[in-house]
Every structure is written in C-alpha cells, then in structure tokens.
Motif scaffolding. Structure first.
Motif, PDB file in Angstrom:
ATOM      1  N   GLN A 175       0.810  -1.212   0.000  1.00 56.57           N
ATOM      2  CA  GLN A 175       0.000   0.000   0.000  1.00 56.57           C
ATOM      3  C   GLN A 175       0.846   1.266   0.000  1.00 56.57           C
ATOM      4  N   ALA A 176       1.994   1.243   0.644  1.00 59.09           N
ATOM      5  CA  ALA A 176       2.835   2.437   0.723  1.00 59.09           C
ATOM      6  C   ALA A 176       3.256   2.920  -0.662  1.00 59.09           C
ATOM      7  N   ASP A 177       3.651   1.976  -1.520  1.00 58.73           N
ATOM      8  CA  ASP A 177       4.060   2.363  -2.880  1.00 58.73           C
ATOM      9  C   ASP A 177       2.891   2.920  -3.669  1.00 58.73           C
ATOM     10  N   CYS A 178       1.719   2.310  -3.480  1.00 55.40           N
ATOM     11  CA  CYS A 178       0.522   2.788  -4.186  1.00 55.40           C
ATOM     12  C   CYS A 178       0.126   4.174  -3.698  1.00 55.40           C
ATOM     13  N   ASP A 179       0.129   4.355  -2.357  1.00 55.69           N
ATOM     14  CA  ASP A 179      -0.231   5.656  -1.792  1.00 55.69           C
ATOM     15  C   ASP A 179       0.725   6.750  -2.253  1.00 55.69           C
ATOM     16  N   ALA A 180       1.998   6.394  -2.417  1.00 55.97           N
ATOM     17  CA  ALA A 180       3.000   7.388  -2.816  1.00 55.97           C
ATOM     18  C   ALA A 180       2.715   7.944  -4.213  1.00 55.97           C
ATOM     19  N   ASP A 181       2.160   7.132  -5.074  1.00 55.04           N
ATOM     20  CA  ASP A 181       1.846   7.582  -6.435  1.00 55.04           C
ATOM     21  C   ASP A 181       0.487   8.276  -6.526  1.00 55.04           C
ATOM     22  N   PHE A 182      -0.350   8.083  -5.514  1.00 56.40           N
ATOM     23  CA  PHE A 182      -1.695   8.652  -5.568  1.00 56.40           C
ATOM     24  C   PHE A 182      -1.987   9.468  -4.309  1.00 56.40           C
ATOM     25  N   VAL A 183      -2.858   9.000  -3.436  1.00 49.83           N
ATOM     26  CA  VAL A 183      -3.211   9.724  -2.220  1.00 49.83           C
ATOM     27  C   VAL A 183      -3.178   8.756  -1.048  1.00 49.83           C
ATOM     28  N   ALA A 184      -2.691   9.194   0.094  1.00 44.91           N
ATOM     29  CA  ALA A 184      -2.625   8.341   1.274  1.00 44.91           C
ATOM     30  C   ALA A 184      -3.987   7.735   1.587  1.00 44.91           C
ATOM     31  N   ASN A 185      -3.980   6.436   1.822  1.00 45.76           N
ATOM     32  CA  ASN A 185      -5.206   5.693   2.154  1.00 45.76           C
ATOM     33  C   ASN A 185      -6.224   5.677   1.017  1.00 45.76           C
ATOM     34  N   TRP A 186      -5.767   5.977  -0.183  1.00 48.78           N
ATOM     35  CA  TRP A 186      -6.659   5.994  -1.342  1.00 48.78           C
ATOM     36  C   TRP A 186      -6.672   4.649  -2.061  1.00 48.78           C
ATOM     37  N   CYS A 187      -5.615   3.857  -1.874  1.00 48.32           N
ATOM     38  CA  CYS A 187      -5.513   2.577  -2.563  1.00 48.32           C
ATOM     39  C   CYS A 187      -6.260   1.482  -1.801  1.00 48.32           C
ATOM     40  N   GLN A 188      -6.691   0.493  -2.524  1.00 49.36           N
ATOM     41  CA  GLN A 188      -7.434  -0.614  -1.921  1.00 49.36           C
ATOM     42  C   GLN A 188      -6.839  -1.945  -2.349  1.00 49.36           C
ATOM     43  N   GLN A 189      -7.025  -2.963  -1.501  1.00 42.31           N
ATOM     44  CA  GLN A 189      -6.460  -4.285  -1.761  1.00 42.31           C
ATOM     45  C   GLN A 189      -7.433  -5.120  -2.574  1.00 42.31           C
ATOM     46  N   ASP A 190      -6.896  -5.824  -3.571  1.00 46.45           N
ATOM     47  CA  ASP A 190      -7.753  -6.662  -4.394  1.00 46.45           C
ATOM     48  C   ASP A 190      -7.757  -8.098  -3.876  1.00 46.45           C
ATOM     49  N   SER A 191      -8.454  -8.981  -4.568  1.00 43.92           N
ATOM     50  CA  SER A 191      -8.609 -10.364  -4.107  1.00 43.92           C
ATOM     51  C   SER A 191      -7.285 -11.132  -4.094  1.00 43.92           C
ATOM     52  N   GLN A 215     -12.442   8.249 -20.145  1.00 48.84           N
ATOM     53  CA  GLN A 215     -11.246   7.677 -19.548  1.00 48.84           C
ATOM     54  C   GLN A 215     -11.370   7.721 -18.025  1.00 48.84           C
ATOM     55  N   PRO A 216     -10.714   6.788 -17.319  1.00 48.83           N
ATOM     56  CA  PRO A 216     -10.731   6.835 -15.857  1.00 48.83           C
ATOM     57  C   PRO A 216      -9.876   7.975 -15.324  1.00 48.83           C
ATOM     58  N   VAL A 217     -10.291   8.520 -14.193  1.00 46.97           N
ATOM     59  CA  VAL A 217      -9.581   9.622 -13.540  1.00 46.97           C
ATOM     60  C   VAL A 217      -9.193   9.182 -12.132  1.00 46.97           C
ATOM     61  N   TYR A 218      -8.020   9.631 -11.664  1.00 47.06           N
ATOM     62  CA  TYR A 218      -7.511   9.239 -10.349  1.00 47.06           C
ATOM     63  C   TYR A 218      -7.104  10.463  -9.534  1.00 47.06           C
ATOM     64  N   ARG A 219      -7.260  10.343  -8.209  1.00 49.65           N
ATOM     65  CA  ARG A 219      -6.831  11.401  -7.300  1.00 49.65           C
ATOM     66  C   ARG A 219      -5.337  11.255  -7.030  1.00 49.65           C
ATOM     67  N   TYR A 220      -4.649  12.366  -6.878  1.00 50.27           N
ATOM     68  CA  TYR A 220      -3.229  12.340  -6.527  1.00 50.27           C
ATOM     69  C   TYR A 220      -2.834  13.686  -5.930  1.00 50.27           C
ATOM     70  N   ARG A 221      -1.624  13.759  -5.389  1.00 56.45           N
ATOM     71  CA  ARG A 221      -1.095  15.011  -4.845  1.00 56.45           C
ATOM     72  C   ARG A 221      -0.018  15.524  -5.786  1.00 56.45           C
ATOM     73  N   ASP A 222      -0.142  16.797  -6.176  1.00 55.93           N
ATOM     74  CA  ASP A 222       0.832  17.349  -7.112  1.00 55.93           C
ATOM     75  C   ASP A 222       2.103  17.808  -6.388  1.00 55.93           C
ATOM     76  N   ASP A 223       3.008  18.434  -7.119  1.00 54.07           N
ATOM     77  CA  ASP A 223       4.303  18.846  -6.555  1.00 54.07           C
ATOM     78  C   ASP A 223       4.149  19.854  -5.422  1.00 54.07           C
ATOM     79  N   ARG A 224       3.059  20.578  -5.399  1.00 57.34           N
ATOM     80  CA  ARG A 224       2.826  21.572  -4.351  1.00 57.34           C
ATOM     81  C   ARG A 224       2.059  20.997  -3.168  1.00 57.34           C
ATOM     82  N   GLY A 225       1.732  19.698  -3.252  1.00 58.03           N
ATOM     83  CA  GLY A 225       1.031  19.068  -2.144  1.00 58.03           C
ATOM     84  C   GLY A 225      -0.470  19.216  -2.219  1.00 58.03           C
ATOM     85  N   SER A 226      -0.968  19.810  -3.304  1.00 58.43           N
ATOM     86  CA  SER A 226      -2.409  19.996  -3.454  1.00 58.43           C
ATOM     87  C   SER A 226      -3.036  18.747  -4.075  1.00 58.43           C
ATOM     88  N   TYR A 227      -4.284  18.500  -3.733  1.00 57.17           N
ATOM     89  CA  TYR A 227      -4.992  17.354  -4.310  1.00 57.17           C
ATOM     90  C   TYR A 227      -5.521  17.724  -5.687  1.00 57.17           C
TER      91      TYR A 227
END
Length: 242
Positions: free
Chosen positions: A74-90, A158-170
């Motif tokens: 999860q840490a690697d996934c959160d780093a590319d997107f948003v903390a606690n935004w990733c979910q575990q699959d089957s 197309q699918p859209v994803y949440r992430y934090r940019d270089d300034r820390g904004s969502y």
C-alpha cells in the motif's frame, strides 16, 4: 428542329429544379468539450443524458480494470496517488480507487439546434449569447446533451484518479495526463515486471476509448449501478473542466 427545342427545354427544367433544391446550407458550430466528473449524478446535473453519463462511467471502469497500476504494498501505491486511497484486491495487491471519469465530446450542432436549446432556457440566459453557440454552461450542456444522444460515437471516456501534485495539493487526472507531466509509476508491478516500459504502454493504451465500443463488451457492471454514482465538476466549449 422540334427535337432540339425539346432537349433544350428539358435541360432548362432540370437546371431550374436543381437550383430550387439547393437551398443555403444551415450554419453549424463545432463542439469540443471535456468534462471531469466524480459521479454519474454530477454528470447528469450538467444536463447531459443519464444514459450517456452511465455509459461513460462504465467505459471508464472497464479501462480502470485494464490499465490501473498494481502494487505489492500500500505504501508504494499511496505514494503515487493519495494516502489511504488505494485498496487491496482479491490477490492481495493494491490498486488506486477510481476517482471519476473524463468525458470528451467532439462534434457539431446546427443553428436550429441552438435555437431549440435556447427556447428551453430562461429568457435572461437565452439572450445572453447572441445567435451563435456561446454563453452559459446550461446552454452548452443542453446542446452537447442532444448531440451525444443522437451520436453515440461523438464522445469517449477515460478513468480519472486522485493524486497530490508537486505543491502538495490534491488534484485529479487520467494516467496519460500524469505521465505527460513526468510520472512513471516505476514501483508498480507493470513497470517492475512487465516486458516493456509501463509509461509507454499507458501512453499508447490510455487514449480515449469510444464509449459505444467499450460498453458493448459487457462484464463490468450495469447501468443501474452506474447511475447510483460513486464519488467534483466539469467544463469547455473549446476547453476542459476539472
């Protein structure tokens, strides 16, 4: 002589009929607009047809399942997107949650369609944009909604994803847009174990997909579930909204 006059009269009549049938072509306006929606309801609130919104959502979900980066932790996934935004699959892997869908419309409308749409608006808004296609987002929504209803190939999603940019904004964007700004998703399993560069794969594979073709595949949800929504805002007669 009589035959010659007969032929001349026939030709003259044909030309006259052809001219009478060639009226002045109705003026048309190009439409290119990009929306970024977080839910099907938000899409419908922009006066776009519910079926269009539902189909766009399902097309985005299909692409999400096909293209979303997968991580071992999860840490690697959160780093590319948003903390606690990733979910575990089957399978115990982690993937980012779908954060919305980008709907792009591309087509044209006629002057009569503009006039018909304006007739549905309050007087103050109907007179704000002159005779052409301009003015309020409500008018734009009505026109694009009619265009999309009549031509299922005039839009894609197309699918859209949440992430934090270089300034820390969502922020929210497609994977292709992230890669264009320098993201590589190197910690994803696709990048670590794939036979080719994952960024290049996304760049070529995440091009907008025709909603008509995506929703015909089946196997990724129903219109009923799509309409229930799952999650800001959108816009551009010649631009984009986010």
């Amino acid at each position: 002589m009589k035959r010659s006059k007969y032929v001349q009269l026939s030709l003259a009549a044909s030309v006259a009929m052809a001219i009478s049938g060639c009226g002045v072509a109705e003026k048309t306006y190009p439409v290119q607009k990009k929306y970024n929606f977080q839910s099907v309801q938000q899409c419908a609130d922009e006066k776009l047809p519910v079926d269009v919104c539902s189909d766009a959502y399902m097309a985005a979900m299909a692409e999400h399942r096909r293209l979303a980066p997968v991580y071992d932790n999860q840490a690697d996934c959160d780093a590319d997107f948003v903390a606690n935004w990733c979910q575990q699959d089957s399978a115990g892997k982690f993937i980012p949650k779908l954060g919305g869908f980008e709907l792009s419309a591309d087509g044209e409308v006629t002057q009569s369609q503009v006039d018909a749409a304006k007739a549905q608006l309050p007087t103050s808004e109907a007179n704000s944009g002159g005779s052409g296609f301009s003015g309020t987002s409500l008018l734009t929504g009505l026109l694009i909604g009619n265009m999309l209803s009549n031509n299922r190939n005039s839009y894609n999603s197309q699918p859209v994803y949440r992430y934090r940019d270089d300034r820390g904004s969502y922020s929210s964007s497609t994977l292709g847009q992230r890669i264009a700004k320098g993201s590589t998703f190197t910690k994803s399993n696709q990048a670590r174990y794939g036979s080719s560069n994952y960024a290049d794969s996304i760049r070529s594979a995440s091009k907008p997909v025709s909603v008509a073709s995506s929703t015909s595949r089946g196997g990724f949800g129903s219109k009923a579930s799509a309409r229930s929504g799952w999650g800001g805002s959108g816009k551009s007669f010649g631009g984009s909204s986010s």
